[in-house]
Write a protein that holds these residues in place. Structure first.
Motif, PDB file in Angstrom:
ATOM      1  N   MET A   1       0.847  -1.187   0.000  1.00 46.51           N
ATOM      2  CA  MET A   1       0.000   0.000   0.000  1.00 46.51           C
ATOM      3  C   MET A   1       0.886   1.241   0.000  1.00 46.51           C
ATOM      4  N   THR A   2       0.538   2.165  -0.824  1.00 45.56           N
ATOM      5  CA  THR A   2       1.238   3.428  -0.916  1.00 45.56           C
ATOM      6  C   THR A   2       0.508   4.463  -0.075  1.00 45.56           C
ATOM      7  N   GLY A   3       1.258   5.259   0.700  1.00 47.42           N
ATOM      8  CA  GLY A   3       0.655   6.364   1.432  1.00 47.42           C
ATOM      9  C   GLY A   3       0.410   7.523   0.490  1.00 47.42           C
ATOM     10  N   LEU A   4      -0.713   8.217   0.674  1.00 49.45           N
ATOM     11  CA  LEU A   4      -1.033   9.387  -0.127  1.00 49.45           C
ATOM     12  C   LEU A   4      -0.882  10.638   0.714  1.00 49.45           C
ATOM     13  N   PHE A   5      -0.256  11.628   0.154  1.00 47.94           N
ATOM     14  CA  PHE A   5      -0.064  12.889   0.855  1.00 47.94           C
ATOM     15  C   PHE A   5      -0.586  14.016  -0.011  1.00 47.94           C
ATOM     16  N   PHE A   6      -1.200  14.974   0.640  1.00 46.26           N
ATOM     17  CA  PHE A   6      -1.894  16.065  -0.019  1.00 46.26           C
ATOM     18  C   PHE A   6      -1.076  17.350   0.156  1.00 46.26           C
ATOM     19  N   PHE A   7      -0.694  17.947  -0.956  1.00 45.56           N
ATOM     20  CA  PHE A   7       0.012  19.231  -0.957  1.00 45.56           C
ATOM     21  C   PHE A   7      -0.667  20.123  -1.988  1.00 45.56           C
ATOM     22  N   PRO A   8      -0.983  21.358  -1.665  1.00 49.21           N
ATOM     23  CA  PRO A   8      -1.587  22.220  -2.682  1.00 49.21           C
ATOM     24  C   PRO A   8      -0.611  22.501  -3.821  1.00 49.21           C
ATOM     25  N   HIS A   9      -1.133  22.613  -5.031  1.00 51.44           N
ATOM     26  CA  HIS A   9      -0.287  22.980  -6.167  1.00 51.44           C
ATOM     27  C   HIS A   9       0.370  24.313  -5.851  1.00 51.44           C
ATOM     28  N   GLY A  10       1.646  24.413  -6.155  1.00 46.61           N
ATOM     29  CA  GLY A  10       2.408  25.626  -5.873  1.00 46.61           C
ATOM     30  C   GLY A  10       3.382  25.465  -4.720  1.00 46.61           C
ATOM     31  N   VAL A  11       3.307  24.335  -4.026  1.00 46.39           N
ATOM     32  CA  VAL A  11       4.237  24.054  -2.932  1.00 46.39           C
ATOM     33  C   VAL A  11       5.536  23.519  -3.504  1.00 46.39           C
ATOM     34  N   GLY A  12       6.648  23.971  -2.941  1.00 46.10           N
ATOM     35  CA  GLY A  12       7.959  23.445  -3.324  1.00 46.10           C
ATOM     36  C   GLY A  12       8.236  23.552  -4.807  1.00 46.10           C
ATOM     37  N   GLU A  13       8.707  22.455  -5.385  1.00 44.99           N
ATOM     38  CA  GLU A  13       9.085  22.427  -6.802  1.00 44.99           C
ATOM     39  C   GLU A  13       7.911  22.685  -7.745  1.00 44.99           C
ATOM     40  N   THR A  14       6.678  22.438  -7.297  1.00 48.54           N
ATOM     41  CA  THR A  14       5.532  22.624  -8.183  1.00 48.54           C
ATOM     42  C   THR A  14       5.260  24.096  -8.472  1.00 48.54           C
ATOM     43  N   ALA A  15       5.820  25.000  -7.705  1.00 42.87           N
ATOM     44  CA  ALA A  15       5.618  26.438  -7.942  1.00 42.87           C
ATOM     45  C   ALA A  15       6.105  26.844  -9.328  1.00 42.87           C
ATOM     46  N   ARG A  16       7.102  26.151  -9.846  1.00 41.99           N
ATOM     47  CA  ARG A  16       7.649  26.508 -11.162  1.00 41.99           C
ATOM     48  C   ARG A  16       6.619  26.379 -12.272  1.00 41.99           C
ATOM     49  N   THR A  17       5.588  25.573 -12.066  1.00 43.58           N
ATOM     50  CA  THR A  17       4.576  25.368 -13.099  1.00 43.58           C
ATOM     51  C   THR A  17       3.377  26.301 -12.947  1.00 43.58           C
ATOM     52  N   ALA A  18       3.324  27.058 -11.874  1.00 45.16           N
ATOM     53  CA  ALA A  18       2.193  27.954 -11.629  1.00 45.16           C
ATOM     54  C   ALA A  18       2.321  29.223 -12.470  1.00 45.16           C
ATOM     55  N   SER A  19       1.186  29.867 -12.699  1.00 48.73           N
ATOM     56  CA  SER A  19       1.200  31.136 -13.423  1.00 48.73           C
ATOM     57  C   SER A  19       1.920  32.194 -12.581  1.00 48.73           C
ATOM     58  N   LEU A  20       2.327  33.267 -13.212  1.00 46.55           N
ATOM     59  CA  LEU A  20       3.022  34.350 -12.522  1.00 46.55           C
ATOM     60  C   LEU A  20       2.173  34.898 -11.377  1.00 46.55           C
ATOM     61  N   PHE A  21       0.890  35.116 -11.636  1.00 47.96           N
ATOM     62  CA  PHE A  21      -0.002  35.639 -10.600  1.00 47.96           C
ATOM     63  C   PHE A  21      -0.130  34.659  -9.437  1.00 47.96           C
ATOM     64  N   ALA A  22      -0.272  33.374  -9.741  1.00 46.38           N
ATOM     65  CA  ALA A  22      -0.382  32.363  -8.685  1.00 46.38           C
ATOM     66  C   ALA A  22       0.891  32.323  -7.845  1.00 46.38           C
ATOM     67  N   ARG A  23       2.057  32.381  -8.483  1.00 45.46           N
ATOM     68  CA  ARG A  23       3.323  32.378  -7.725  1.00 45.46           C
ATOM     69  C   ARG A  23       3.404  33.587  -6.803  1.00 45.46           C
ATOM     70  N   PHE A  24       2.921  34.739  -7.265  1.00 48.06           N
ATOM     71  CA  PHE A  24       2.897  35.928  -6.417  1.00 48.06           C
ATOM     72  C   PHE A  24       2.045  35.673  -5.172  1.00 48.06           C
ATOM     73  N   LEU A  25       0.859  35.097  -5.366  1.00 46.79           N
ATOM     74  CA  LEU A  25      -0.014  34.799  -4.227  1.00 46.79           C
ATOM     75  C   LEU A  25       0.633  33.809  -3.271  1.00 46.79           C
ATOM     76  N   TYR A  26       1.263  32.771  -3.822  1.00 46.16           N
ATOM     77  CA  TYR A  26       1.887  31.744  -2.988  1.00 46.16           C
ATOM     78  C   TYR A  26       3.030  32.317  -2.161  1.00 46.16           C
ATOM     79  N   ARG A  27       3.754  33.272  -2.718  1.00 45.50           N
ATOM     80  CA  ARG A  27       4.907  33.848  -2.011  1.00 45.50           C
ATOM     81  C   ARG A  27       4.526  34.956  -1.058  1.00 45.50           C
ATOM     82  N   THR A  28       3.295  35.445  -1.137  1.00 49.42           N
ATOM     83  CA  THR A  28       2.898  36.561  -0.264  1.00 49.42           C
ATOM     84  C   THR A  28       1.774  36.152   0.676  1.00 49.42           C
ATOM     85  N   ILE A  29       0.580  36.012   0.166  1.00 41.20           N
ATOM     86  CA  ILE A  29      -0.608  35.810   0.995  1.00 41.20           C
ATOM     87  C   ILE A  29      -0.583  34.487   1.763  1.00 41.20           C
TER      88      ILE A  29
END
Length: 117
Positions: A1-29
């Motif tokens: 059985m594999t454990g499943l872990f939930f991380f919102p898109h934009g966390v860690g390495e996934t931030a590189r794939t987010a839009s410019l506006f989304a990255r701004f929100l992730y880094r501030t708000i």
């Protein structure tokens, strides 16, 4: 059985794939929450566990739909705008991943269809 872990898109390495506006929100708000999640993701990656990561975009309380795209983060170049996906769709993606050994060790993006390339 594999454990499943939930991380919102934009966390860690996934931030590189987010839009410019989304990255701004992730880094501030939401930076304090996302920084804690990124630390957890790094710790999990170095643990000797079988696991898969689920990375949904913005969550809604909408119904289950067929307009959802689930794909490995390794194949994602960019996620456009600030897409949304229902919690029901994320739950279905999590159940599918739990039943599929091919997803072990993968990070899976869950987003609305047509928002990812």
């Amino acid at each position: 059985m594999t454990g499943l872990f939930f991380f919102p898109h934009g966390v860690g390495e996934t931030a590189r794939t987010a839009s410019l506006f989304a990255r701004f929100l992730y880094r501030t708000i939401v930076s304090s929450v996302y920084n804690d999640k990124a630390t957890s993701e790094v710790a999990l990656a170095t643990a000797n566990l079988k696991w898969s990561g689920i990375y949904p975009v913005i969550l809604t309380n909408g119904p289950l739909s067929q307009a959802v795209d689930v794909r490995p983060m390794s194949s994602v170049q960019k996620v456009s705008g600030l897409p949304k996906v229902s919690r029901a769709d994320v739950a279905r993606a999590m159940l599918d991943a739990a039943e599929n050994e091919k997803t072990t060790g993968q990070r899976l993006l869950v987003t609305a269809s047509g928002t990812v390339r």
